[in-house]
Scaffold this active site. Structure first.
Site, PDB file in Angstrom:
ATOM      1  CG  ASP A 233      -2.116  -0.959   0.989  1.00 11.29           C
ATOM      2  OD1 ASP A 233      -2.657  -0.970  -0.126  1.00 11.29           O
ATOM      3  OD2 ASP A 233      -2.473  -1.687   1.926  1.00 11.29           O
TER       4      ASP A 233
ATOM      5  CG  ASP B  21      -7.851  -3.232  -3.171  1.00 11.27           C
ATOM      6  OD1 ASP B  21      -8.221  -4.202  -3.847  1.00 11.27           O
ATOM      7  OD2 ASP B  21      -8.371  -2.925  -2.094  1.00 11.27           O
TER       8      ASP B  21
END
Ligand code: GLY
Length: 402
Positions: free
Chosen positions: A123, A181
């Site tokens: 991330d 994602d």
């Protein structure tokens, strides 16, 4: 005759505004009523974030808020959402020039900076590019650049050429989990190649996007949430969900991440296959019979209990922001559809149903997002990424800057 006029008009535009204007194919005039709403939204956002900054402890990053108990849930810098708070503050500063917003952003980024060496998460794009990346666009500087390059290196450490992807989540040794994602983390790698001249970051981003395009999508261009690759061979061994309703369902935010991710891929490479991919994803979303008329999606397109299923404002915000970029690259008919859909989303997220009244909502700007229904966390609450992509969409509508 019309063609000659267009040619003269284009040449005049080119003379005054440079080549960027010509890339903005299919540009539509901004609507005064939408601009007015946007000005109001910014005012609300600025007041809300001033409230939020008062509520946070020195090491806290906002996560969500529970109105019934007036309790916030915060995180440390290692949570995947830690870049959204400083990033939103930078967007709000750009609009208002209120120094206190930039100061707060810089304060919290000092806490965030250590994550540049974090190799346990995919991330880092969200965490470091939404924060330090936005700071670099505002005020380029060597210290910020070093942090971003170290972050890109940490992200690269999770790439395996056998699989052709950056690993999203660590798990059992034979598993290699990649979630849709992850497309959002690639923008950091493109920046790193532009900054350093080292093409390896670019190549990893392209390889990850190509592998994802091949394996993550169904024939209708909806995407699975999680792919489990065989770590030894790179073969796909499972296609499943983590945050969606079912393995075969279309989790709304996942569709939004894909839309945004492939739009960025086209911006950074100008490879038409990514434009087509983004447009195909847009078609799945916008022509979906389960997309409500207000264009705020249910948390999953296949959620049970429609029309009473929960909506996800965060997915809507990501979609609006992505569409406000994609329309620039699209031919007239599609451009109009993307632009007017983004306007509809902005208008509806600006309504009292979704936009917080100043002084409420723990300082968050939007209400009614969904983190993970299967995980029983963050259900029908404010979320930092809903705020971030909403404010980004407002900026994109006003300025056409990405
Ligand atoms: N995994 C990030 C998200 O909830 O969208």
């Amino acid at each position: 005759m019309l063609k000659i006029k267009t040619l003269i008009f284009s040449s005049v535009l080119l003379l005054f505004f440079g080549p960027v204007t010509l890339a903005q194919k299919g540009k539509y005039p901004q609507r005064k009523d939408v601009l007015k709403l946007i000005d109001k939204d910014y005012k609300v956002g600025i007041e809300q974030y001033k409230l939020m900054m008062k509520r946070l402890g020195p090491q806290d990053f906002p996560k969500t808020y529970f109105p019934a108990s007036d309790k916030a849930e915060n995180s440390g810098s290692g949570w995947w959402c830690s870049g959204f708070y400083p990033g939103t503050l930078i967007y709000l500063f750009e609009q208002s020039k209120e120094q206190t917003l930039l100061n707060e952003s810089e304060r919290i980024m000092k806490v965030l900076a250590k994550e540049q060496y974090n190799k346990t998460t995919h991330d880092l794009g969200f965490m470091m590019y939404c924060s330090f990346g936005n700071l670099e666009k505002l005020e380029p500087g060597a210290a910020t650049e070093t942090i971003l390059i170290n972050s890109a290196k940490s992200l690269m450490s999770r790439f395996d050429p056998k699989v052709g992807c950056i690993k999203s989540w660590d798990s059992k040794p034979n598993d290699y989990l990649v979630i849709i994602d992850n497309m959002m983390n690639l923008e950091l790698l493109f920046w790193a190649t532009k900054q350093t001249g080292d093409s390896s970051y670019y190549k990893v981003a392209v390889t990850h996007a190509n592998t994802t395009m091949k394996n993550h999508f169904r024939s209708n261009y909806s995407s699975y949430h999680v792919l489990n690759y065989n770590a030894a061979t790179g073969a796909v061994q499972q296609k499943k969900t983590a945050q969606g309703f079912a393995d075969e369902s279309a989790w709304a935010r996942g569709q939004a991440w894909g839309l945004y991710g492939y739009t960025v891929m086209y911006r950074e490479t100008r490879d038409k296959k990514y434009l087509e991919q983004a447009q195909n994803i847009a078609r799945f979303i916008l022509d979906n019979p389960y997309l409500p008329a207000d264009k705020i999606p249910y948390w999953d397109f296949d959620a049970p209990n429609k029309p009473n299923a929960l909506r996800d404002a965060s997915a809507a915000a990501v979609m609006a922001s992505a569409l406000l970029e994609l329309y620039h690259y699209s031919d007239k008919q599609l451009a109009k559809k993307y632009y007017t859909t983004a306007e509809t989303i902005i208008k509806n997220l600006s309504s009292p149903q979704y936009l917080a009244a100043v002084g409420t909502n723990g300082g968050f700007i939007l209400k009614h997002s969904v983190g993970s229904i299967p995980g029983k966390t963050e259900i029908d609450v404010p979320l930092t990424y809903a705020d971030y992509y909403f404010i980004e969409a407002l900026k994109r509508y006003k300025t056409a800057k990405f």
